[in-house]
Design a protein around this motif. Sequence first.
Motif, PDB file in Angstrom:
ATOM      1  N   VAL A   1     -42.379  76.389  86.029  1.00 54.68           N
ATOM      2  CA  VAL A   1     -41.546  76.159  84.849  1.00 54.68           C
ATOM      3  C   VAL A   1     -40.691  77.389  84.555  1.00 54.68           C
ATOM      4  CG1 VAL A   1     -41.609  75.789  82.355  1.00 54.68           C
ATOM      5  CG2 VAL A   1     -43.116  74.463  83.839  1.00 54.68           C
ATOM      6  N   CYS A   2     -41.317  78.568  84.579  1.00 55.58           N
ATOM      7  CA  CYS A   2     -40.591  79.801  84.246  1.00 55.58           C
ATOM      8  C   CYS A   2     -39.456  80.078  85.228  1.00 55.58           C
ATOM      9  CB  CYS A   2     -41.552  80.984  84.248  1.00 55.58           C
ATOM     10  SG  CYS A   2     -42.731  80.957  82.887  1.00 55.58           S
ATOM     11  N   ASN A   3     -39.584  79.600  86.442  1.00 55.58           N
ATOM     12  CA  ASN A   3     -38.585  79.882  87.473  1.00 55.58           C
ATOM     13  C   ASN A   3     -37.694  78.682  87.793  1.00 55.58           C
ATOM     14  OD1 ASN A   3     -39.493  82.538  87.836  1.00 55.58           O
ATOM     15  ND2 ASN A   3     -41.144  81.840  89.153  1.00 55.58           N
ATOM     16  N   ASN A   4     -37.812  77.593  87.028  1.00 55.29           N
ATOM     17  CA  ASN A   4     -37.053  76.375  87.342  1.00 55.29           C
ATOM     18  C   ASN A   4     -37.218  76.010  88.807  1.00 55.29           C
ATOM     19  OD1 ASN A   4     -34.334  77.106  85.059  1.00 55.29           O
ATOM     20  ND2 ASN A   4     -35.982  75.629  84.824  1.00 55.29           N
ATOM     21  N   SER A   5     -38.436  76.153  89.320  1.00 55.50           N
ATOM     22  CA  SER A   5     -38.666  75.892  90.745  1.00 55.50           C
ATOM     23  C   SER A   5     -38.330  74.452  91.078  1.00 55.50           C
ATOM     24  CB  SER A   5     -40.125  76.191  91.101  1.00 55.50           C
ATOM     25  OG  SER A   5     -40.409  77.558  90.911  1.00 55.50           O
ATOM     26  N   GLY A   6     -37.787  74.270  92.275  1.00 59.76           N
ATOM     27  CA  GLY A   6     -37.332  72.950  92.668  1.00 59.76           C
ATOM     28  C   GLY A   6     -38.379  72.166  93.416  1.00 59.76           C
ATOM     29  N   GLY A   7     -38.510  72.448  94.689  1.00 56.03           N
ATOM     30  CA  GLY A   7     -39.444  71.681  95.498  1.00 56.03           C
ATOM     31  C   GLY A   7     -38.739  70.618  96.302  1.00 56.03           C
ATOM     32  N   SER A   8     -39.537  69.863  97.050  1.00 50.89           N
ATOM     33  CA  SER A   8     -38.972  68.966  98.046  1.00 50.89           C
ATOM     34  C   SER A   8     -38.710  67.552  97.534  1.00 50.89           C
ATOM     35  CB  SER A   8     -39.939  68.885  99.235  1.00 50.89           C
ATOM     36  OG  SER A   8     -41.162  68.289  98.818  1.00 50.89           O
ATOM     37  N   LEU A   9     -39.226  67.202  96.362  1.00 45.88           N
ATOM     38  CA  LEU A   9     -39.159  65.810  95.940  1.00 45.88           C
ATOM     39  C   LEU A   9     -37.798  65.496  95.327  1.00 45.88           C
ATOM     40  CD1 LEU A   9     -42.766  65.443  94.538  1.00 45.88           C
ATOM     41  CD2 LEU A   9     -41.892  64.962  96.826  1.00 45.88           C
TER      42      LEU A   9
ATOM     43  N   LEU B   1     -19.515  85.593 101.879  1.00 43.96           N
ATOM     44  CA  LEU B   1     -19.318  84.339 102.617  1.00 43.96           C
ATOM     45  C   LEU B   1     -19.763  83.141 101.779  1.00 43.96           C
ATOM     46  CD1 LEU B   1     -20.629  85.389 106.151  1.00 43.96           C
ATOM     47  CD2 LEU B   1     -18.247  85.162 105.432  1.00 43.96           C
ATOM     48  N   LEU B   2     -20.886  83.280 101.088  1.00 41.28           N
ATOM     49  CA  LEU B   2     -21.396  82.177 100.275  1.00 41.28           C
ATOM     50  C   LEU B   2     -20.469  81.879  99.101  1.00 41.28           C
ATOM     51  CD1 LEU B   2     -25.200  83.071 100.236  1.00 41.28           C
ATOM     52  CD2 LEU B   2     -24.119  81.168 101.432  1.00 41.28           C
ATOM     53  N   ASN B   3     -19.899  82.920  98.515  1.00 38.91           N
ATOM     54  CA  ASN B   3     -18.945  82.701  97.431  1.00 38.91           C
ATOM     55  C   ASN B   3     -17.754  81.891  97.919  1.00 38.91           C
ATOM     56  OD1 ASN B   3     -20.590  84.191  95.740  1.00 38.91           O
ATOM     57  ND2 ASN B   3     -19.439  86.097  96.013  1.00 38.91           N
ATOM     58  N   GLY B   4     -17.338  82.163  99.152  1.00 33.73           N
ATOM     59  CA  GLY B   4     -16.231  81.408  99.732  1.00 33.73           C
ATOM     60  C   GLY B   4     -16.576  79.953  99.975  1.00 33.73           C
ATOM     61  N   ARG B   5     -17.863  79.660 100.113  1.00 31.71           N
ATOM     62  CA  ARG B   5     -18.313  78.271 100.318  1.00 31.71           C
ATOM     63  C   ARG B   5     -18.686  77.593  98.997  1.00 31.71           C
ATOM     64  NH1 ARG B   5     -23.047  78.316 104.524  1.00 31.71           N
ATOM     65  NH2 ARG B   5     -22.528  76.096 104.709  1.00 31.71           N
ATOM     66  N   ARG B   6     -18.445  78.262  97.865  1.00 31.57           N
ATOM     67  CA  ARG B   6     -18.743  77.744  96.533  1.00 31.57           C
ATOM     68  C   ARG B   6     -20.239  77.479  96.351  1.00 31.57           C
ATOM     69  NH1 ARG B   6     -16.622  72.682  96.275  1.00 31.57           N
ATOM     70  NH2 ARG B   6     -16.726  72.640  98.546  1.00 31.57           N
ATOM     71  N   ALA B   7     -21.058  78.276  97.039  1.00 30.86           N
ATOM     72  CA  ALA B   7     -22.506  78.134  96.922  1.00 30.86           C
ATOM     73  C   ALA B   7     -23.018  78.850  95.680  1.00 30.86           C
ATOM     74  CB  ALA B   7     -23.183  78.700  98.165  1.00 30.86           C
ATOM     75  N   GLU B   8     -24.142  78.379  95.159  1.00 29.69           N
ATOM     76  CA  GLU B   8     -24.871  79.079  94.108  1.00 29.69           C
ATOM     77  C   GLU B   8     -26.148  79.636  94.719  1.00 29.69           C
ATOM     78  OE1 GLU B   8     -24.173  79.783  91.040  1.00 29.69           O
ATOM     79  OE2 GLU B   8     -22.474  78.470  90.545  1.00 29.69           O
ATOM     80  N   TYR B   9     -26.536  80.835  94.254  1.00 33.53           N
ATOM     81  CA  TYR B   9     -27.758  81.438  94.774  1.00 33.53           C
ATOM     82  C   TYR B   9     -28.316  82.404  93.731  1.00 33.53           C
ATOM     83  CZ  TYR B   9     -24.089  84.842  95.963  1.00 33.53           C
ATOM     84  OH  TYR B   9     -23.002  85.693  95.919  1.00 33.53           O
ATOM     85  N   PRO B  10     -29.640  82.495  93.636  1.00 36.93           N
ATOM     86  CA  PRO B  10     -30.633  81.728  94.383  1.00 36.93           C
ATOM     87  C   PRO B  10     -30.728  80.295  93.871  1.00 36.93           C
ATOM     88  CG  PRO B  10     -31.729  83.092  92.763  1.00 36.93           C
ATOM     89  CD  PRO B  10     -30.271  83.455  92.706  1.00 36.93           C
ATOM     90  N   ALA B  11     -31.241  79.440  94.724  1.00 42.39           N
ATOM     91  CA  ALA B  11     -31.311  78.031  94.367  1.00 42.39           C
ATOM     92  C   ALA B  11     -32.571  77.697  93.576  1.00 42.39           C
ATOM     93  CB  ALA B  11     -31.251  77.171  95.628  1.00 42.39           C
ATOM     94  N   GLU B  12     -33.708  78.300  93.946  1.00 44.37           N
ATOM     95  CA  GLU B  12     -34.945  77.881  93.287  1.00 44.37           C
ATOM     96  C   GLU B  12     -36.022  78.955  93.227  1.00 44.37           C
ATOM     97  OE1 GLU B  12     -36.267  74.485  95.482  1.00 44.37           O
ATOM     98  OE2 GLU B  12     -36.878  75.644  97.226  1.00 44.37           O
ATOM     99  N   HIS B  13     -35.769  80.153  93.680  1.00 44.20           N
ATOM    100  CA  HIS B  13     -36.820  81.163  93.724  1.00 44.20           C
ATOM    101  C   HIS B  13     -36.638  82.293  92.722  1.00 44.20           C
ATOM    102  CE1 HIS B  13     -38.345  80.002  97.985  1.00 44.20           C
ATOM    103  NE2 HIS B  13     -38.990  79.375  97.022  1.00 44.20           N
TER     104      HIS B  13
END
Length: 574
Positions: free
Chosen positions: A155-163, A518-530
């Motif tokens: 919860v504290c980290n907004n963790s995602g997971g595989s589902l 490079l990731l900024n150029g791809r419009r990526a957000e990071y970190p995603a879930e960690h």
Amino acid sequence: MSSHEGSSASALRAQLRTIVGPGHVLTTDGTTRRYRRGYRYGDGPVLAVVRPGTLIEQWQVAQACLAADVTMIMQAANTGLTGGSTPDGDDYPNGVVIVSTTRITGLHLIDEGRQVVCLPGTTLYDLERALAPLDREPHSVIGSSCIGASVLGGVCNNSGGSLIQRGPSFTQYALFARVTAGGELELVNHLGIRLGNAPETILQRLQDGDFTAAEIEHDPHKHASNHEYAEHVRAVDADTPARYNADPRCLFEASGSAGKLILFAARLDTFPKDKGTTTFYIGTNDPGELNRIRRTMLGTFEHLPIAAEYMHRAAFDIAARYGKDTFVAIQHLGTDRLPLLFGAKARVDAIAAKLRLGRHNISDRLLQIAARAFPRHLPRRLRDYRDRYEHHLMLKVTQANAAPTRALLAGLFPSGEGDFFECTPDEATKAFLHRFAAAGAAVRYRAIHARDVEDIVALDIALPRNEQSWFETLPPEIDRAIIHKLYYGHFFCHVFHQDYIVRKGHDPVALEHAMWTLLNGRRAEYPAEHNVGHLYKAKPALAEFYRTIDPRNQLNPGIGQTSKARHWGASGVA
């Protein structure tokens, strides 16, 4: 340290021993090692590690630390990958006390098991076991649950997971304490359960489960899970990611708080367990074929699949060799005993460090040798697909989705580039277990090949939902600095874990910064879930959220490369 500072620290340790008992206040390098060092990153000195056993003890520990004006780092299972619940350096105001909550276990099922109230030390495995007789399951059921991760840590980290259907862990119901700007400790009951007014009364009644159904409130405007995510992830033409750590939609009090609040409990939705599932294993040398599967199923299928886990051939190989002990341990010991294995590993590391053998990575080498004694652990068809195909997708679907998925795949394969097969139950279990063993395999590789490896650059990224060129191609000048590139992730959510094993003599920090560009150029957000931890810089909206919930900056300061100073440096108090 001055004599005054030393006496203050000694007085605090004595007070903490009175609260939790002498055996649960750890101060030596050997006993604190597993708490002050992150799984992949993070380390620093501590005044003490304190392990409260009840919610009231946790409250009293926080009061004592606040009175002593020390920095507090709240820690659950310490399974994160970015150092987000460990110190980072030795420049914290008045020193650090780590408050480990793993002893405070327990949960209360409410509303006939459709929701649960979890205490700080409750693990995902504990929750899975409690829900199994009801044919229900928690937000996350595989992956991090295999290594003892806590529910509240997610919860504290907004963790995602595989589902795919559930998105980041999220709730608007929580019981927490905050440190006010004036230095007061304030208990906030937003659990939606009437437990009284005095903090000790609230905490004791909650620990005991001393409340009735009539005292539980159900607010139609508040939610105990990310209820909109299933539709959100279906928007395959949207130019923003499906989920990422700093998404403002998922930052609410405890959710996404990253240790900036003292969390005592969270109330969460549970979910019906899927029965009669089918797993398809897809291999291809054309990333576009996986695109077509993802866009078709998300965009047109009536029912979302359960999970769609991606693995590149290089990650397959490294996990097969350097994640084998994790695979075998889970297979033979079960997820509930794996934390004991990690604890034993930490004790071996502590002894090795005391004997000045730490640089030899003794525990990792012993586990690697032990893994070799076991027979080949991956099914033949998985190994065959590894030889034939570069990209692998494990697709798990409900009974209602099995026939449409089978028809879709039969219409696409066999092609000139790929094929699929329907897994037996044993193949399905081992395929997913192999995928999740990949998460720690790079760390083991680094330990075994320390002479050749400078370090690991570990990124978890979220690509826009409409991104079609999802597979990365690095510029030659970056590629030359890397021994292995390990790609794996949650494919339908477009969340990828990218571990780069950096060649000796190259600067991992400079390499990571080049990759961010490079990731900024791809419009990526990071970190995603960690969590941003101490590796990533918190973006303005996330940093402002931290400032709002911890105005004195006394809880986990420095997270997201923010200031460690009291009042965020605004008061001039360091």
